[in-house]
Write a protein that holds these residues in place. Structure first.
Motif, PDB file in Angstrom:
ATOM      1  N   TYR A  75       0.802  -0.972  -0.121  1.00  8.73           N
ATOM      2  CA  TYR A  75       0.358  -0.213   0.076  1.00  8.73           C
ATOM      3  C   TYR A  75       0.391   1.420   0.085  1.00  8.73           C
ATOM      4  N   THR A  77       4.088   3.389  -1.808  1.00  8.32           N
ATOM      5  CA  THR A  77       5.753   3.376  -2.487  1.00  8.32           C
ATOM      6  C   THR A  77       6.561   4.191  -2.537  1.00  8.32           C
ATOM      7  N   VAL A 105      -0.967   4.476  -2.225  1.00  7.16           N
ATOM      8  CA  VAL A 105      -1.255   3.980  -3.160  1.00  7.16           C
ATOM      9  C   VAL A 105      -2.870   4.723  -3.477  1.00  7.16           C
ATOM     10  N   ASP A 106      -3.195   4.881  -4.971  1.00 16.70           N
ATOM     11  CA  ASP A 106      -4.762   5.702  -4.881  1.00 16.70           C
ATOM     12  C   ASP A 106      -5.773   4.627  -4.486  1.00 16.70           C
TER      13      ASP A 106
END
Length: 190
Positions: free
Chosen positions: A79, A81, A91-92
């Motif tokens: 989850y 980066t 993360v999106d």
């Protein structure tokens, strides 16, 4: 406990600061493969909300141990980066399920026109006077879904915990440990 992926859930993270708890809840919802979890994260501090929306956190160091210490490696790798070697970004998939709102717990109730399945307000109420804590707690209890809404308080919210203990609609479910949280089930009678 398992979440039914077919039932919509609405969660309010009150006093979310820079968003770590909201992202944690979003990760858990994603792991349970449900897209029907709506998370509303609120704070009075615009700067903190701006940081929360970005979802960027510094790499842990001796000076800044970070929230990452309590995240299992599996979640961290899945989850977040690496942005630039010094920062990690949510993360999106977990960022996009959270609605961020500026909100004053004493003035603006509730943050959205909704009943909540879960309200988390950990170690926030301790900054308010006893009478203001009681006012906030009454409103939160009324905002929980009828029967079986959950209220998660921080262990440092002593007056709020005492209030919940004495409230006829609240039942203590668990105290994880002395340095964590108290979870209350709120059963509405109306």
């Amino acid at each position: 406990k398992s979440l039914d992926p077919n039932i919509a859930r609405t969660i309010w993270v009150a006093g979310c600061a820079t968003g770590e708890e909201a992202y944690t809840i979003s990760m858990i919802a994603n792991e349970h493969k449900t897209s029907h979890v709506n998370i509303v994260a609120t704070d009075i501090d615009e700067k903190a909300l701006g940081e929360a929306k970005q979802g960027i956190y510094p790499t842990p160091s001796a000076l800044y141990p970070s929230c990452f210490e309590s995240i299992p490696d599996y979640y961290f790798q899945k989850y977040f980066t690496n942005e630039d070697g010094d920062h990690w970004r949510a993360v999106d998939i977990i960022r996009n399920r959270i609605e961020w709102m500026q909100h004053d717990l004493l003035v603006d109730f509730p943050p959205v026109d909704s009943e909540f399945d879960l309200i988390t307000c950990r170690n926030v109420l301790m900054y308010f006077s006893v009478d203001k804590q009681q006012k906030i707690m009454e409103t939160m209890i009324q905002c929980l879904k009828k029967r079986n809404g959950l209220l998660l308080l921080g262990i440092n919210d002593h007056c709020a915990i005492k209030f919940a203990t004495q409230h006829p609609l609240c039942t203590l479910i668990t105290i994880k440990d002395q340095e964590s949280s108290c979870l209350w089930r709120v059963k509405q009678s109306f």
